[in-house]
Design a protein around this motif. Sequence first.
Motif, PDB file in Angstrom:
ATOM      1  N   UNK A   1       0.815  -1.226   0.000  1.00  0.00           N
ATOM      2  CA  UNK A   1       0.000   0.000   0.000  1.00  0.00           C
ATOM      3  C   UNK A   1       0.851   1.280   0.000  1.00  0.00           C
ATOM      4  N   UNK A   2       1.976   1.246   0.682  1.00  0.00           N
ATOM      5  CA  UNK A   2       2.856   2.418   0.707  1.00  0.00           C
ATOM      6  C   UNK A   2       3.474   2.645  -0.666  1.00  0.00           C
ATOM      7  N   UNK A   3       3.940   1.572  -1.281  1.00  0.00           N
ATOM      8  CA  UNK A   3       4.508   1.694  -2.630  1.00  0.00           C
ATOM      9  C   UNK A   3       3.460   2.264  -3.575  1.00  0.00           C
ATOM     10  N   UNK A   4       2.238   1.728  -3.502  1.00  0.00           N
ATOM     11  CA  UNK A   4       1.166   2.211  -4.385  1.00  0.00           C
ATOM     12  C   UNK A   4       0.878   3.691  -4.150  1.00  0.00           C
ATOM     13  N   UNK A   5       0.852   4.103  -2.899  1.00  0.00           N
ATOM     14  CA  UNK A   5       0.581   5.511  -2.587  1.00  0.00           C
ATOM     15  C   UNK A   5       1.679   6.411  -3.133  1.00  0.00           C
ATOM     16  N   UNK A   6       2.936   6.005  -2.959  1.00  0.00           N
ATOM     17  CA  UNK A   6       4.039   6.806  -3.487  1.00  0.00           C
ATOM     18  C   UNK A   6       4.038   6.809  -5.020  1.00  0.00           C
ATOM     19  N   UNK A   7       3.689   5.682  -5.638  1.00  0.00           N
ATOM     20  CA  UNK A   7       3.625   5.644  -7.107  1.00  0.00           C
ATOM     21  C   UNK A   7       2.519   6.554  -7.632  1.00  0.00           C
ATOM     22  N   UNK A   8       1.408   6.663  -6.892  1.00  0.00           N
ATOM     23  CA  UNK A   8       0.346   7.602  -7.281  1.00  0.00           C
ATOM     24  C   UNK A   8       0.878   9.033  -7.279  1.00  0.00           C
ATOM     25  N   UNK A   9       1.640   9.374  -6.250  1.00  0.00           N
ATOM     26  CA  UNK A   9       2.224  10.722  -6.175  1.00  0.00           C
ATOM     27  C   UNK A   9       3.243  10.898  -7.297  1.00  0.00           C
ATOM     28  N   UNK A  10       4.010   9.860  -7.587  1.00  0.00           N
ATOM     29  CA  UNK A  10       5.001   9.934  -8.658  1.00  0.00           C
ATOM     30  C   UNK A  10       4.334  10.172 -10.009  1.00  0.00           C
ATOM     31  N   UNK A  11       3.158   9.582 -10.222  1.00  0.00           N
ATOM     32  CA  UNK A  11       2.439   9.800 -11.482  1.00  0.00           C
ATOM     33  C   UNK A  11       2.076  11.279 -11.657  1.00  0.00           C
ATOM     34  N   UNK A  32       9.827   6.819  -3.234  1.00  0.00           N
ATOM     35  CA  UNK A  32       9.480   5.584  -3.950  1.00  0.00           C
ATOM     36  C   UNK A  32      10.612   4.578  -3.777  1.00  0.00           C
ATOM     37  N   UNK A  33      11.847   5.048  -3.946  1.00  0.00           N
ATOM     38  CA  UNK A  33      12.996   4.164  -3.750  1.00  0.00           C
ATOM     39  C   UNK A  33      13.039   3.584  -2.351  1.00  0.00           C
TER      40      UNK A  33
END
Length: 167
Positions: free
Chosen positions: A25-35, A47-48
């Motif tokens: 869930x944390x990775x997904x949340x950070x990837x959403x912000x990265x998008x 993200x890293x």
Amino acid sequence: MSTDPELHARLDEIFAARDRARMAPTIAAFLDVLAEHPDDPAVLYEVGGAYDTDGQEETALGYYRRAMAAGLEGRRLRQCFLQLGSTLRNLGRLDESLAVFDEGIALFPESESLGLFRALTLHAMGRPSAALGAVLTVITDRFPTAEVQRYEAALRGNAAYLASLDD
């Protein structure tokens, strides 16, 4: 490049809510912000870090390097040096790890953590005496209690001697 304060707060909120045992869930949340912010160095760093915590070290390396190349600054840059160096150590890339720690310490000489994690790399390199010497140096430099100050010369002498044993 400086990330705006609202985005910093959002990143800190996601980080605070993470569950180290369940990082998806944390990775997904950070990837959403990265998008939304594909070139933001703080986002790339976070993200890293999420991938790193999840045990996906090779993936983390790319994000750490992209974050640094994008102009990561301040505490996140200091933390990135530590995490990149540690990840390289964990992957057995010890010479690279040591170089990252040396570069980080040159930029952030006040960081006890960089010095201590550098000592872990020295130990992993089969240089236990140098590792202990590095820890003694961090303690002497950064923890000037009355006891440490009383024995400062002896601690520094022992640190130098130990470092010389592995050179």
